[in-house]
Structure formats: structure tokens, C-alpha cells
Enzyme design. Sequence first.
Site, mmCIF file in Angstrom:
data_model
loop_
_atom_site.group_PDB
_atom_site.id
_atom_site.type_symbol
_atom_site.label_atom_id
_atom_site.label_comp_id
_atom_site.label_asym_id
_atom_site.label_seq_id
_atom_site.Cartn_x
_atom_site.Cartn_y
_atom_site.Cartn_z
ATOM 1 N N LYS A 10 0.894 -1.134 0.075
ATOM 2 C CA LYS A 10 0.001 0.100 0.233
ATOM 3 C C LYS A 10 0.867 1.224 -0.074
ATOM 4 O O LYS A 10 1.693 1.570 0.828
ATOM 5 C CB LYS A 10 -0.839 0.047 1.248
ATOM 6 C CG LYS A 10 -1.998 0.925 1.335
ATOM 7 C CD LYS A 10 -3.138 0.414 2.112
ATOM 8 C CE LYS A 10 -4.396 1.507 2.270
ATOM 9 N NZ LYS A 10 -4.684 2.114 0.876
ATOM 10 N N GLY B 93 6.828 1.316 5.503
ATOM 11 C CA GLY B 93 7.674 0.136 4.645
ATOM 12 C C GLY B 93 7.464 0.461 3.027
ATOM 13 O O GLY B 93 8.589 0.417 2.678
ATOM 14 N N CYS B 94 6.411 0.653 2.772
ATOM 15 C CA CYS B 94 6.163 0.844 1.165
ATOM 16 C C CYS B 94 7.013 2.352 0.870
ATOM 17 O O CYS B 94 7.581 2.398 -0.423
ATOM 18 C CB CYS B 94 4.772 0.726 0.674
ATOM 19 S SG CYS B 94 4.101 -0.809 1.178
ATOM 20 N N THR B 95 6.867 3.110 1.640
ATOM 21 C CA THR B 95 7.584 4.592 1.262
ATOM 22 C C THR B 95 9.050 4.188 1.172
ATOM 23 O O THR B 95 9.768 4.903 0.307
ATOM 24 C CB THR B 95 7.319 5.424 2.350
ATOM 25 O OG1 THR B 95 5.556 5.765 2.240
ATOM 26 C CG2 THR B 95 7.749 6.988 2.125
ATOM 27 N N MET C 227 10.136 2.311 -1.774
ATOM 28 C CA MET C 227 10.214 3.127 -2.977
ATOM 29 C C MET C 227 11.351 4.054 -3.115
ATOM 30 O O MET C 227 11.832 4.519 -4.150
ATOM 31 C CB MET C 227 8.929 3.824 -3.188
ATOM 32 C CG MET C 227 8.795 4.619 -4.521
ATOM 33 S SD MET C 227 7.341 5.526 -4.925
ATOM 34 C CE MET C 227 7.183 7.032 -3.760
#
Length: 150
Positions: free
Chosen positions: A36, A41-43, A46
Site C-alpha cells: 500500500k 515500509g512501502c515508502t 520506493m
Amino acid sequence: MEPGQEAPDFEAESSKGSVKLSSFRGKKVVLYFYPKSFTPGCTREMERFSELYDQFKQNNAEVIGVSADSISTQKKFAEKYGNKFPVVADKEKKIIASYGALNEKGTSAQRITFIIDENGKIVEVLRKMKKAEEHADKALEIVTKLSSSG
């Protein structure tokens, strides 16, 4: 999907316009799935792929991120963090499912990274790294090895 298999082709909207996987033949592709946008974590993941992006390019590789978020969310996510590569919106989860990357509930993607060679074959699959951002470092290591060996 496992190493040795043909990477399923797809065409989808991304933060940088329409993306078709097969249009990258002749280049390696790091295709990473994440749960998401805007989550910690995803930030971090990326941002790390973005930091290393020039090194991926030097190794004739493209990076593509995919999640089940909407195209408007993907564009905001990419813009907020100055992302250099396309992040794909897979709201229907068709791409995620075709790679076997759906989470157990079927609601979003698992954190999985596929390294695809110049001919569209999966050469490596990264799962369950300790930290989200380690996917970028490990993928770069693999892409660099592929470049030097062939």
C-alpha cells in the site's frame, strides 16, 4: 511465478503514463509488488529504489512498482517522494494475481520483487526480506551480476 518462467505481460496505467511490460524487452526489469502506498515500509522501499535508480539504468534495467492502489493515489505517492520510475495502479489486482503476489486475504499485494531478464524470463524472486528497502539493494546486486556475466 518462479525463476525460469515467462513473466506475464501486462499493460496498465502508471504514475508515468501507460506501461506495457513487453515493451521493455532487451532490458532487464525489476518488477516489485508492494502492499500500500504511503505506508512506512512501502515508502522506504520506493525511496530506496529511487535512490538506486541511476545504478539500475546503468545496468540496462528498468524498475516498475505495482500495488492495488488507484491511479490517483499512485500519482500522488510518486509525486510526493520524487519517484523516478513508474508505479502501476492495479486496482482490479489482475497483474498482482497473475504473478501470484496477492496476500492471503486477496486484498492487496505481498511484498515480492521479480527480476526479469532481457527476454522476459523471471531469473530471481525476492520474498520475505527483513526490511522493505532491502528489496532494492538485493535487486540491484542481482541485476549487476547479470550485467557482468552476460
